[in-house]
Design a protein around this motif. Sequence first.
Motif, mmCIF file in Angstrom:
data_model
loop_
_atom_site.group_PDB
_atom_site.id
_atom_site.type_symbol
_atom_site.label_atom_id
_atom_site.label_comp_id
_atom_site.label_asym_id
_atom_site.label_seq_id
_atom_site.Cartn_x
_atom_site.Cartn_y
_atom_site.Cartn_z
ATOM 1 N N UNK A 6 0.843 -1.191 0.000
ATOM 2 C CA UNK A 6 0.000 0.000 0.000
ATOM 3 C C UNK A 6 0.879 1.242 0.000
ATOM 4 N N UNK A 7 0.483 2.239 -0.763
ATOM 5 C CA UNK A 7 1.220 3.497 -0.818
ATOM 6 C C UNK A 7 0.559 4.516 0.092
ATOM 7 N N UNK A 8 1.347 5.135 0.943
ATOM 8 C CA UNK A 8 0.848 6.185 1.834
ATOM 9 C C UNK A 8 1.685 7.438 1.649
ATOM 10 N N UNK A 9 1.013 8.581 1.515
ATOM 11 C CA UNK A 9 1.699 9.856 1.438
ATOM 12 C C UNK A 9 1.754 10.545 2.794
ATOM 13 N N UNK A 10 1.399 9.807 3.827
ATOM 14 C CA UNK A 10 1.512 10.293 5.203
ATOM 15 C C UNK A 10 2.858 9.824 5.754
ATOM 16 N N UNK A 11 3.849 10.678 5.669
ATOM 17 C CA UNK A 11 5.198 10.291 6.085
ATOM 18 C C UNK A 11 5.277 9.967 7.561
ATOM 19 N N UNK A 12 4.399 10.561 8.378
ATOM 20 C CA UNK A 12 4.449 10.326 9.825
ATOM 21 C C UNK A 12 4.035 8.906 10.194
ATOM 22 N N UNK A 13 3.339 8.234 9.287
ATOM 23 C CA UNK A 13 2.904 6.869 9.595
ATOM 24 C C UNK A 13 4.084 5.923 9.761
ATOM 25 N N UNK A 14 5.228 6.253 9.151
ATOM 26 C CA UNK A 14 6.397 5.382 9.247
ATOM 27 C C UNK A 14 6.892 5.263 10.683
ATOM 28 N N UNK A 15 6.691 6.300 11.474
ATOM 29 C CA UNK A 15 7.155 6.276 12.869
ATOM 30 C C UNK A 15 6.319 5.352 13.735
#
Length: 480
Positions: A315-324
């Motif tokens: 899945x592609x997410x453009x929410x970079x904060x989700x990686x944390x």
Amino acid sequence: MRRRHLARLLAVASAAVVLAGCGTTISGKAVSVFDDPFKVGGLQAVDGASGLRSDAEKPTRRVSHSDGGKIDELGAQSISDLEAFWKDNYKGSFDGEFRPVKDLISWDSNEYDGEFCGDTTSDLINAGFCDDDNTIGWDRGVLMPALRQANGDMAITMVLAHEYGHAIQKMAKLNKKGTPTLVAEQQADCLAGVYMRWVAEGNSKRFTLSTGDGLNNLLAAMISFRDPLLSQGDYADSGDEHGSAFERISAFQFGFTDGPTSCAAIDAQEIGQRRGDLPIELQRDQTGEWPVSEESVRSIIAAMNIVFTPKKPPTLSLDATSASKCPDARPSPPVSYCPATNTIAIDLPGLEKMGASNEGQDNVLITGDNTAYSVLVSRYMLALQHERGGLVLDNAEAGLRTACLTGVATTKLSKEVTTPDGNTVALTAGDIDEAVSGLLTNGLAAGDVNGESVPAGFNRIDAFRIGVLGDQDRCIKRFP
């Protein structure tokens, strides 16, 4: 249908670079001395001093027309050292006897300073081996100072090692009349690698070369020596092709790792096999530019889904904060992969910055769209490794395996892939060089799931090359 292509920019005259750190060293167990992530061709990968020794032996050669400055001192020491190496190592590798070049000639291209090989040295910003009179010469006014400032003293030595490689070719009669320039140049790159291996082993009484940052700087210099990007038909007209950064670094690595016999094996057929179907020139309607955007990112992920057909595409997410919030991996901005959720999270502004073209800028290594897209592709390849199962994703082998698989994907994208959104994704000439620059400077395309990469840029690029020339099974076998 709108057509978009991964980017490439025109060559920069010279490149200076401060090689960035690539995370902390990570653990791993290698399968052989040449696949050890912490060794370079069997030598321990370490940072340290590179350049002329403080107690260097005096040069055995003098330089004609010298101004007595530091550049000519390094030139004389380099040629003296090269001749010490080839005197001991020529026999046993090539037929005949080793014979030193006749003379060394220095000039300042800013002024009229005479002639070299029949050409006026005014504005001759170059270094070369003159076949006509068996001499080697260099520009002490512009070329050599720029290389030294950009990549250190050893960049001068490497240029002269390349030029001495041409003298070795002539001595050994490696090439018949009419051999393409491309072959001769990459043989000379390879022979330079042979000598640099000897220096890195600590055998030189004049120079030192560390296998970490020292060797990285030489590879950065080689990127600056690449052919400029040309359009369709230009190569056929010029007859002076030397090769891309990827090709020239590959030749250097052959010599460094495998010795002189690998250099003699470089011919038109071998280079052709290495190139395969990879593009070497832009089509007449191509600019090679596709700026990073949400559209381009989604198209590349779609193209990867088409090429690799995973059972569960990430899945592609453009929410970079989700990686944390990933429970089993740390963020590796600007693109992160989380195995637990099978998600690729992108910091789009960060990726845009990474993929910005620096065409026309001095004192930097080349960057372009594929500097960024290769990192995006590398995180996708982590998803494929996760789906396969049984592979550790957070150690040194994982980083090199990922670089290798990114190379596989790069080759697959050399053929056009039309995505459901109507875009056509395809590799264009120069994209691989942009990926190589990224591997050397930030190392993220050779990063494990946490973004950690091995310390030696040599190993990162070598793993990528194995993938470009191989397939997925070869990568997993090489880096289990």
